[in-house]
Write a protein that holds these residues in place. Structure first.
Motif, PDB file in Angstrom:
ATOM      1  N   LEU A 141       0.872  -1.187   0.086  1.00  0.00           N
ATOM      2  CA  LEU A 141       0.085   0.085   0.291  1.00  0.00           C
ATOM      3  C   LEU A 141       0.782   1.350  -0.047  1.00  0.00           C
ATOM      4  N   ALA A 142       1.755   1.260   0.598  1.00  0.00           N
ATOM      5  CA  ALA A 142       2.803   2.269   0.827  1.00  0.00           C
ATOM      6  C   ALA A 142       3.417   2.684  -0.571  1.00  0.00           C
ATOM      7  N   ARG A 143       3.922   1.543  -1.105  1.00  0.00           N
ATOM      8  CA  ARG A 143       4.463   1.596  -2.461  1.00  0.00           C
ATOM      9  C   ARG A 143       3.386   2.234  -3.490  1.00  0.00           C
ATOM     10  N   VAL A 144       2.360   1.787  -3.525  1.00  0.00           N
ATOM     11  CA  VAL A 144       1.326   2.199  -4.660  1.00  0.00           C
ATOM     12  C   VAL A 144       1.070   3.901  -4.162  1.00  0.00           C
ATOM     13  N   LEU A 145       0.546   4.090  -2.830  1.00  0.00           N
ATOM     14  CA  LEU A 145       0.603   5.544  -2.598  1.00  0.00           C
ATOM     15  C   LEU A 145       1.460   6.564  -3.032  1.00  0.00           C
ATOM     16  N   GLU A 146       2.545   6.025  -2.831  1.00  0.00           N
ATOM     17  CA  GLU A 146       3.909   6.754  -3.151  1.00  0.00           C
ATOM     18  C   GLU A 146       4.117   6.880  -4.662  1.00  0.00           C
ATOM     19  N   PHE A 147       3.677   5.877  -5.374  1.00  0.00           N
ATOM     20  CA  PHE A 147       3.927   6.041  -6.782  1.00  0.00           C
ATOM     21  C   PHE A 147       3.069   6.838  -7.326  1.00  0.00           C
ATOM     22  N   MET A 148       1.603   7.040  -6.733  1.00  0.00           N
ATOM     23  CA  MET A 148       0.831   8.018  -7.382  1.00  0.00           C
ATOM     24  C   MET A 148       0.907   9.529  -6.880  1.00  0.00           C
ATOM     25  N   CYS A 550       3.863  -4.750 -26.757  1.00  0.00           N
ATOM     26  CA  CYS A 550       4.608  -5.836 -25.813  1.00  0.00           C
ATOM     27  C   CYS A 550       5.344  -5.087 -24.986  1.00  0.00           C
ATOM     28  N   ALA A 551       5.964  -3.839 -25.372  1.00  0.00           N
ATOM     29  CA  ALA A 551       6.736  -3.066 -24.545  1.00  0.00           C
ATOM     30  C   ALA A 551       5.957  -2.421 -23.400  1.00  0.00           C
ATOM     31  N   ALA A 552       4.758  -1.842 -23.704  1.00  0.00           N
ATOM     32  CA  ALA A 552       4.055  -1.466 -22.809  1.00  0.00           C
ATOM     33  C   ALA A 552       3.585  -2.372 -21.784  1.00  0.00           C
ATOM     34  N   THR A 553       3.261  -3.725 -22.423  1.00  0.00           N
ATOM     35  CA  THR A 553       2.666  -4.605 -21.299  1.00  0.00           C
ATOM     36  C   THR A 553       3.910  -4.809 -20.275  1.00  0.00           C
ATOM     37  N   ALA A 554       5.293  -4.901 -20.934  1.00  0.00           N
ATOM     38  CA  ALA A 554       6.207  -5.419 -20.055  1.00  0.00           C
ATOM     39  C   ALA A 554       6.333  -4.404 -19.036  1.00  0.00           C
ATOM     40  N   ARG A 555       6.507  -3.051 -19.307  1.00  0.00           N
ATOM     41  CA  ARG A 555       6.582  -2.009 -18.483  1.00  0.00           C
ATOM     42  C   ARG A 555       5.561  -2.120 -17.332  1.00  0.00           C
ATOM     43  N   THR A 556       4.187  -2.340 -17.787  1.00  0.00           N
ATOM     44  CA  THR A 556       3.239  -2.269 -16.927  1.00  0.00           C
ATOM     45  C   THR A 556       3.057  -3.365 -15.719  1.00  0.00           C
ATOM     46  N   LEU A 557       3.378  -4.354 -16.276  1.00  0.00           N
ATOM     47  CA  LEU A 557       3.659  -5.704 -15.490  1.00  0.00           C
ATOM     48  C   LEU A 557       5.008  -5.649 -14.400  1.00  0.00           C
ATOM     49  N   GLN A 558       5.982  -5.054 -15.095  1.00  0.00           N
ATOM     50  CA  GLN A 558       6.858  -4.607 -14.194  1.00  0.00           C
ATOM     51  C   GLN A 558       6.793  -3.536 -12.876  1.00  0.00           C
ATOM     52  N   THR A 559       5.914  -2.790 -13.216  1.00  0.00           N
ATOM     53  CA  THR A 559       5.730  -1.827 -12.611  1.00  0.00           C
ATOM     54  C   THR A 559       4.725  -2.100 -11.366  1.00  0.00           C
ATOM     55  N   GLY A 560       3.539  -2.927 -11.811  1.00  0.00           N
ATOM     56  CA  GLY A 560       2.657  -3.512 -10.934  1.00  0.00           C
ATOM     57  C   GLY A 560       3.210  -4.466 -10.001  1.00  0.00           C
ATOM     58  N   LEU A 561       4.154  -5.256 -10.503  1.00  0.00           N
ATOM     59  CA  LEU A 561       4.859  -6.140  -9.577  1.00  0.00           C
ATOM     60  C   LEU A 561       5.832  -5.458  -8.420  1.00  0.00           C
ATOM     61  N   SER A 562       6.393  -4.432  -9.182  1.00  0.00           N
ATOM     62  CA  SER A 562       7.517  -3.729  -8.036  1.00  0.00           C
ATOM     63  C   SER A 562       6.593  -3.142  -6.976  1.00  0.00           C
ATOM     64  N   GLY A 565       6.316  -5.267  -4.379  1.00  0.00           N
ATOM     65  CA  GLY A 565       7.546  -5.764  -3.900  1.00  0.00           C
ATOM     66  C   GLY A 565       7.974  -6.670  -4.542  1.00  0.00           C
ATOM     67  N   ILE A 566       7.683  -6.992  -5.751  1.00  0.00           N
ATOM     68  CA  ILE A 566       7.912  -8.491  -6.395  1.00  0.00           C
ATOM     69  C   ILE A 566       8.890  -8.011  -7.754  1.00  0.00           C
ATOM     70  N   GLU A 567      10.168  -8.831  -7.642  1.00  0.00           N
ATOM     71  CA  GLU A 567      11.230  -8.412  -8.702  1.00  0.00           C
ATOM     72  C   GLU A 567      10.783  -9.263 -10.022  1.00  0.00           C
ATOM     73  N   VAL A 568      11.215  -8.626 -11.049  1.00  0.00           N
ATOM     74  CA  VAL A 568      11.167  -9.447 -12.387  1.00  0.00           C
ATOM     75  C   VAL A 568      12.454  -9.647 -13.007  1.00  0.00           C
ATOM     76  N   LEU A 569      12.453 -10.798 -13.626  1.00  0.00           N
ATOM     77  CA  LEU A 569      13.842 -11.279 -14.232  1.00  0.00           C
ATOM     78  C   LEU A 569      13.767 -11.410 -15.568  1.00  0.00           C
ATOM     79  N   GLU A 570      14.993 -11.078 -16.299  1.00  0.00           N
ATOM     80  CA  GLU A 570      14.867 -11.049 -17.846  1.00  0.00           C
ATOM     81  C   GLU A 570      14.768 -12.511 -18.134  1.00  0.00           C
ATOM     82  N   GLU A 571      15.118 -13.742 -17.320  1.00  0.00           N
ATOM     83  CA  GLU A 571      14.952 -14.937 -17.781  1.00  0.00           C
ATOM     84  C   GLU A 571      15.038 -15.514 -16.471  1.00  0.00           C
ATOM     85  N   MET A 572      14.385 -16.879 -16.776  1.00  0.00           N
ATOM     86  CA  MET A 572      14.267 -17.807 -15.618  1.00  0.00           C
ATOM     87  C   MET A 572      13.802 -19.261 -16.098  1.00  0.00           C
TER      88      MET A 572
END
Ligand code: ARG
Length: 572
Positions: A141-148, A550-562, A565-572
C-alpha cells in the motif's frame, strides 16, 4: 482523469440532460466481452421512479451521451444498460499517453500525506506470521500510494515498552555474565520462554524483574542500557526479515511505543481537561456510549491503570496526536490484524472526541485475516510453535531453487540462486496479497509456487517471455504508432489503459488484491494477443505497433509487480 472517471463524467452529463441530475449512473468495466468495454447502469432506477419504459429512457440517455472521439459503439442492452465500446484510436492514444508518463498516468490531482502504520512487531518476542501480513500488505500500500505521488510516511509502531521488559532486562543481566548479549538473544523466542520460566519459578528473580520495571520507568541508566541493548538486537532481527523480503522499511521508520513515553501524561491531562475522564476502580477511563456491551453498559476505554501505569491504548492516542500535529497526516492507515478492530474503533472515537485528530484527518483500520496452515488452523510449526519468519523465507527460496533447477538445470548456479530469491519471495508476497486482505488464507507452498494460475511465478514468467521477444527483435522503434486492429490487441490495450483506475481503486479501498487480479488479467490478455497476433514475424508498421504493445505490457507488469514488492527477471 482515468478512463472510468471520464466515462462517469459523460454519463452524469447525459443523465442531467434528460432531467435526472440526481441519478447515480454507475459505470463499470464490462464483465464480458459481448457487453463491450464498459457498462453504464442507472437507467433502471430513474425509469422506476418515473414509471417509464427503461429501454426508451435508455435511448434518450444515449441521445445525450457525448462520447465522440471516445467510443466506437454504443448499445442498449437488457432492461436498460448502455454498453460502451471504446474506439481503437482513442484507446491507442490513452496507452501512449500513459507510456509517456513516469507514473504511467496514475498521478493524483491532490497529493496527500499518508501515514502507513505497518509491521509493528513486539520486540519482546520473535516476529511472527501476523506481522508478516502487516509488513507485506503495508509495504504494498505504501508503494502504491507513493507511486501515485502522495507523500507516504511509514511508521513502524514496534512494541518496545511495557512490564515484560522488566523481566527481559533482568534476565539479560543474568545471562550477560556468561555470554555476549547477541548470543543470549540469538533466539528471542527461547530467551523469552526461559525468562518467563525463571519469573514463574523463582520468587527472588520475579522481585528483581518487578524492581527493573520501576527502574526502567524511572530512567535508571543501567537498566535503560540493558533495555536499549535488547531493543537494538531485536530490531536487527526485524531488519534481517525486511532485508530478505525486500521491504522498504528502515531504522528511520521505527517510531515505537517508547517514543511516546513523555507524551502520555499530557494525553491524560488533555482528556481530563475536556472532562472525558472518569475514575473507575482507581483507573482512569473514558466511557464510550457508542460502544455498549450486552448489558447496555458503555465500554470503558482504560487509559491509566490504578498503579499509574499507562497502556497500549494510551500510546495509540499519543500516536494519533503525533500523526496529526507533527506529521500533518491527511490519512492514516493502520495495517493491523482484524482482531484489533474494536481497539481501533475506540482509538478513533476517543481521538475525535478529544480533538487529537483534526476532523479532516482520515483514520482507517486496514484489517487483515489470519494466515492458516493447510490443516485450516492458524499457521504453526509441526510442533505447534511460532514459525520464525527468517526460516520461512529461507524455505521459500530453497523450494524455489529446486523448482528452478528442475526446469532449467543448465543455468549457472549463481543465476539460479538469484531467480530463486525473486521467485521464492515473490511467491510468499503474492500469495498473501492476491486474496482479499480481510479473509483468512491458507499458506500452501505448492499453490503459491505454481507456474499456472494467479501466482507470482506465472506473472514473472509472463514478463520473461516479453523480455525474450525483445532479445530477438533487433532494433525497435520505441515511438511507433499503435494500430489496434485485432480484437486481442484491443483487449490488451484496454487493460493497459485501465492501470490508473485500477491503482486508484487499490489506494481508495486499501486492497492490493485488485492489483493482483489486474496483473493476472493483463498477463492472460497478453498471452491471447501473442497467440493471435504474430509479432516478430509481422512486418513494417504492424510489427512496430505490436512491439510497442509488448513494451507497454512489460513495463506495466514490471511496475505493477514492483508495487507489490516483487522483482522481475529477464530470464528464468
Ligand atoms: N505491536 C502490536 C502487535 O503486535 C501492533 C501495533 C499496531 N499499531 C498500532 N498503532 N497499534 O499486536
Amino acid at each position: 482523469m482515468t478512463l472510468l472517471q471520464l466515462l462517469a463524467q459523460r454519463a452524469a452529463a447525459a443523465f442531467a440532460a434528460i432531467g435526472a441530475p440526481d441519478a447515480q449512473p454507475a459505470v463499470q468495466p464490462a464483465s464480458r466481452p459481448e457487453f463491450g468495454d464498459y457498462q453504464i447502469n442507472g437507467v433502471m432506477a430513474v425509469a422506476k421512479a418515473r414509471k417509464a419504459n427503461p429501454r426508451e429512457l435508455a435511448a434518450s440517455v444515449l441521445a445525450h451521451l457525448d462520447l465522440a472521439g471516445i467510443a466506437s459503439k454504443l448499445e442498449i442492452a437488457g432492461p436498460g444498460f448502455i454498453n460502451v465500446t471504446l474506439s481503437d484510436e482513442f484507446l491507442a492514444t490513452r496507452v501512449i499517453a500513459g507510456q509517456q508518463d513516469v507514473r504511467l498516468g496514475t498521478g493524483v490531482a491532490h497529493p496527500q500525506t499518508v501515514v502507513v502504520d505497518l509491521s509493528s512487531p513486539n520486540l519482546a518476542k520473535e516476529m511472527h506470521v501476523g506481522h508478516l501480513r502487516s509488513t507485506i500488505i503495508g509495504d504494498a500500500l505504501a508503494r502504491v500510494l507513493e507511486f501515485m505521488g502522495n507523500k507516504v510516511v511509514r511508521q513502524n509502531h514496534v512494541g518496545d515498552w511495557g512490564t515484560q521488559f522488566g523481566m527481559l532486562t533482568a534476565y539479560l543481566f543474568e545471562q550477560e555474565s556468561s555470554k555476549p548479549a547477541e548470543m543470549a538473544l540469538h533466539d528471542l523466542e527461547t530467551f523469552y520462554r526461559e525468562a518467563k520460566t525463571r519469573f514463574d519459578e523463582d520468587p527472588a528473580f520475579a522481585d528483581t524483574a518487578r524492581d527493573y520495571v520501576v527502574r526502567l520507568q524511572a530512567g535508571d541508566t543501567r537498566v535503560l542500557a540493558l533495555w536499549e541493548r535488547f531493543r537494538e538486537i531485536s530490531l536487527a532481527h526485524c531488519a534481517a526479515v525486511y532485508e530478505q523480503l525486500g521491504v522498504k522499511l528502515t531504522a528511520d521508520d521505527v517510531m515505537g511505543e517508547s517514543a511516546y513515553n513523555d507524551d502520555l501524561p499530557k494525553v491524560i491531562a488533555d482528556l481530563k481537561a475536556q472532562n472525558l475522564l472518569t475514575t473507575s476502580e482507581g483507573a482512569q477511563v473514558v466511557f464510550l456510549e457508542e460502544f455498549r456491551n450486552k448489558e447496555g453498559e458503555p465500554a470503558a476505554y482504560i487509559v491509566q491503570k490504578q498503579d499509574g501505569g499507562y497502556l497500549y491504548s494510551t500510546t495509540d492516542l499519543a500516536a494519533v496526536r503525533y500523526r496529526n500535529n507533527v506529521l500533518h497526516a491527511d490519512r492514516v492507515l493502520y495495517v493491523v490484524d482484524a482482531r484489533q478492530g474494536l481497539h481501533f474503533q475506540q482509538v478513533f472515537t476517543v481521538s475525535r472526541k478529544a480533538g487529537f485528530a483534526r476532523p479532516e484527518m482520515q483514520m482507517e483500520h486496514v484489517a487483515f485475516g489470519t494466515m492458516m496452515g493447510k490443516d485450516n488452523k492458524p499457521f504453526k510449526t509441526r510442533s505447534g510453535g511460532t514459525v520464525k519468519l527468517v526460516e520461512l523465507l529461507e524455505e521459500a527460496e530453497t523450494r524455489a531453487f529446486d523448482l528452478v533447477s528442475s526446469k532449467n538445470a543448465d543455468l549457472p548456479e549463481a543465476q539460479r540462486r538469484k531467480i530463486a530469491h525473486a521467485v521464492g519471495i515473490g511467491a510468499v508476497r503474492y500469495a498473501d496479497l492476491a486474496k482479499h486482505r480481510t479473509s483468512d488464507y491458507v499458506f500452501d507452498w505448492d499453490s503459491m509456487l505454481s507456474f499456472e494460475g494467479n501466482t507470482a511465478p506465472y506473472l514473472q514468467y509472463a514478463y520473461t517471455r516479453i523480455a525474450s521477444i525483445f532479445r530477438q527483435a533487433g532494433e525497435v522503434d520505441s515511438n511507433a504508432a499503435l494500430h489496434l486492429a485485432d480484437p486481442a490487441e484491443h483487449a490488451l490495450a484496454l487493460a493497459l489503459a485501465q492501470f490508473p483506475e485500477l491503482l486508484q481503486q487499490v489506494a481508495q479501498e486499501t486492497a492490493p488484491h485488485f492489483l493482483c487480479a489486474y496483473l493476472y488479467t493483463l498477463a492472460t490478455r497478453f498471452s491471447r494477443f501473442y497467440d493471435a497476433c504474430p509479432v516478430l514475424k509481422s512486418e513494417g508498421a504492424t510489427r512496430s505497433s505490436r512491439l510497442r504493445l509488448c513494451a507497454a505490457t512489460a513495463r506495466t507488469l514490471q511496475t505493477g509487480l514492483s508495487l507489490l514488492g516483487i522483482e522481475v527477471l529477464e530470464e528464468m
